[in-house]
Scaffold this active site. Structure first.
Site, mmCIF file in Angstrom:
data_model
loop_
_atom_site.group_PDB
_atom_site.id
_atom_site.type_symbol
_atom_site.label_atom_id
_atom_site.label_comp_id
_atom_site.label_asym_id
_atom_site.label_seq_id
_atom_site.Cartn_x
_atom_site.Cartn_y
_atom_site.Cartn_z
ATOM 1 N N ASP A 22 0.732 -1.267 -0.127
ATOM 2 C CA ASP A 22 0.007 -0.036 0.012
ATOM 3 C C ASP A 22 0.760 1.258 0.037
ATOM 4 O O ASP A 22 2.100 1.112 -0.089
ATOM 5 C CB ASP A 22 -1.019 -0.043 1.000
ATOM 6 C CG ASP A 22 -0.243 0.373 2.529
ATOM 7 O OD1 ASP A 22 1.009 0.383 2.600
ATOM 8 O OD2 ASP A 22 -0.902 0.229 3.331
ATOM 9 N N CYS A 25 3.276 -3.130 4.112
ATOM 10 C CA CYS A 25 2.355 -2.031 4.405
ATOM 11 C C CYS A 25 3.044 -1.107 5.398
ATOM 12 O O CYS A 25 4.316 -1.407 5.487
ATOM 13 C CB CYS A 25 0.830 -2.346 4.831
ATOM 14 S SG CYS A 25 0.989 -3.330 6.045
ATOM 15 N N THR A 33 3.232 -0.904 8.631
ATOM 16 C CA THR A 33 3.766 -1.955 9.854
ATOM 17 C C THR A 33 3.846 -3.474 9.269
ATOM 18 O O THR A 33 4.842 -4.190 10.035
ATOM 19 C CB THR A 33 2.522 -2.106 10.847
ATOM 20 O OG1 THR A 33 1.398 -2.596 10.529
ATOM 21 C CG2 THR A 33 2.360 -0.644 11.425
ATOM 22 N N ILE A 83 1.388 -5.426 9.411
ATOM 23 C CA ILE A 83 0.333 -6.121 10.200
ATOM 24 C C ILE A 83 -0.977 -6.434 9.369
ATOM 25 O O ILE A 83 -1.340 -7.443 9.244
ATOM 26 C CB ILE A 83 -0.033 -5.353 11.759
ATOM 27 C CG1 ILE A 83 1.253 -5.186 12.389
ATOM 28 C CG2 ILE A 83 -1.320 -6.062 12.217
ATOM 29 C CD1 ILE A 83 1.005 -4.348 13.608
ATOM 30 N N MET A 122 -1.415 -6.411 6.029
ATOM 31 C CA MET A 122 -0.942 -7.151 5.033
ATOM 32 C C MET A 122 -0.865 -8.783 5.385
ATOM 33 O O MET A 122 -1.314 -9.942 4.864
ATOM 34 C CB MET A 122 0.504 -7.093 4.385
ATOM 35 C CG MET A 122 0.402 -5.804 3.513
ATOM 36 S SD MET A 122 -0.788 -5.855 2.303
ATOM 37 C CE MET A 122 -0.213 -4.467 1.072
ATOM 38 N N HIS A 126 11.281 -22.751 10.149
ATOM 39 C CA HIS A 126 10.535 -23.571 10.910
ATOM 40 C C HIS A 126 8.971 -23.537 10.324
ATOM 41 O O HIS A 126 8.049 -24.322 10.591
ATOM 42 C CB HIS A 126 10.455 -23.175 12.287
ATOM 43 C CG HIS A 126 11.801 -23.600 13.241
ATOM 44 N ND1 HIS A 126 11.537 -23.526 14.411
ATOM 45 C CD2 HIS A 126 12.653 -24.347 12.767
ATOM 46 C CE1 HIS A 126 12.671 -23.916 15.082
ATOM 47 N NE2 HIS A 126 13.593 -24.437 14.026
ATOM 48 N N HIS A 155 8.661 -29.888 11.634
ATOM 49 C CA HIS A 155 7.953 -28.699 11.128
ATOM 50 C C HIS A 155 7.260 -28.649 10.045
ATOM 51 O O HIS A 155 6.115 -28.019 9.984
ATOM 52 C CB HIS A 155 9.223 -27.740 10.966
ATOM 53 C CG HIS A 155 10.017 -27.446 11.815
ATOM 54 N ND1 HIS A 155 9.856 -26.880 13.117
ATOM 55 C CD2 HIS A 155 11.527 -27.776 11.902
ATOM 56 C CE1 HIS A 155 10.921 -26.906 13.949
ATOM 57 N NE2 HIS A 155 11.924 -27.448 13.523
HETATM 58 C C1 RB5 Z 1 -2.080 2.910 6.293
HETATM 59 O O1 RB5 Z 1 -2.136 4.093 7.046
HETATM 60 C C2 RB5 Z 1 -1.597 1.764 7.188
HETATM 61 O O2 RB5 Z 1 -2.766 1.759 8.375
HETATM 62 C C3 RB5 Z 1 -1.453 0.368 6.794
HETATM 63 O O3 RB5 Z 1 -0.159 0.656 5.739
HETATM 64 C C4 RB5 Z 1 -0.700 -0.669 7.475
HETATM 65 O O4 RB5 Z 1 0.160 -0.227 8.401
HETATM 66 C C5 RB5 Z 1 -1.934 -1.521 8.222
HETATM 67 O O5 RB5 Z 1 -1.485 -2.382 8.773
#
Ligand code: RB5
Length: 144
Positions: free
Chosen positions: A8, A65, A67, A69, A71, A98, A133
């Protein structure tokens, strides 16, 4: 190995950087976007890449993205996809040894380019240990 990459807006800059390194290194890379810094919704990118990964259109994927997270949450909804959020070197190594990671998630707003490059290199080269694994990762797909 054929790779797919997507991000993103929060991961766009890092995606472009890693994509150029991969191409220079001789990998075939399919880019699922985004294609500018304009705001997009990370699930749209993750879903289009993961559908193709499930079909076997390429070997492994990379999603970035802010963080990593969002994705990873999205990608792990897809059966057979083992998306691993690795913002450090040890996680990258263990995610291959693993977990037989087939999708690397990175946080473009968390790590710098040099660290991301090292994480990617480890993730591309570390083998899967198999054995116990393999039994464990098979249970994920068998039970869900
Ligand atoms: C976008 O602002 C942000 O929420 C996205 O890049 C990501 O970190 C979501 O998990």
């Amino acid at each position: 190995m054929v790779l797919a990459i997507g991000s993103d807006h929060g991961g766009y800059e890092l995606k472009e950087f890693l994509k150029s390194i991969l191409i220079e290194s001789g990998y075939e890379v399919k880019d699922f976007g985004c294609y500018s810094q304009d705001s997009v919704d990370y699930p749209d990118i993750a879903i289009s890449l993961c559908k193709e990964l499930q079909k076997g259109s390429f070997d492994r994927g990379i999603l970035i993205c802010g963080t990593g997270i969002g994705m990873s949450i999205t990608a792990n909804r897809f059966k057979g996809i083992r998306a691993t959020l690795c913002n450090d070197l040890f996680s990258a190594k263990m995610s291959r040894r693993h977990n037989n990671s087939n999708l690397l998630c990175l946080g473009g707003r968390i790590i710098g380019k040099d660290l991301a490059k090292e994480i990617l290199n480890i993730w591309l080269t570390e083998p899967f240990d198999g054995d116990r694994h393999l039994r464990r990762i098979n249970k994920i797909d068998d039970e869900i």
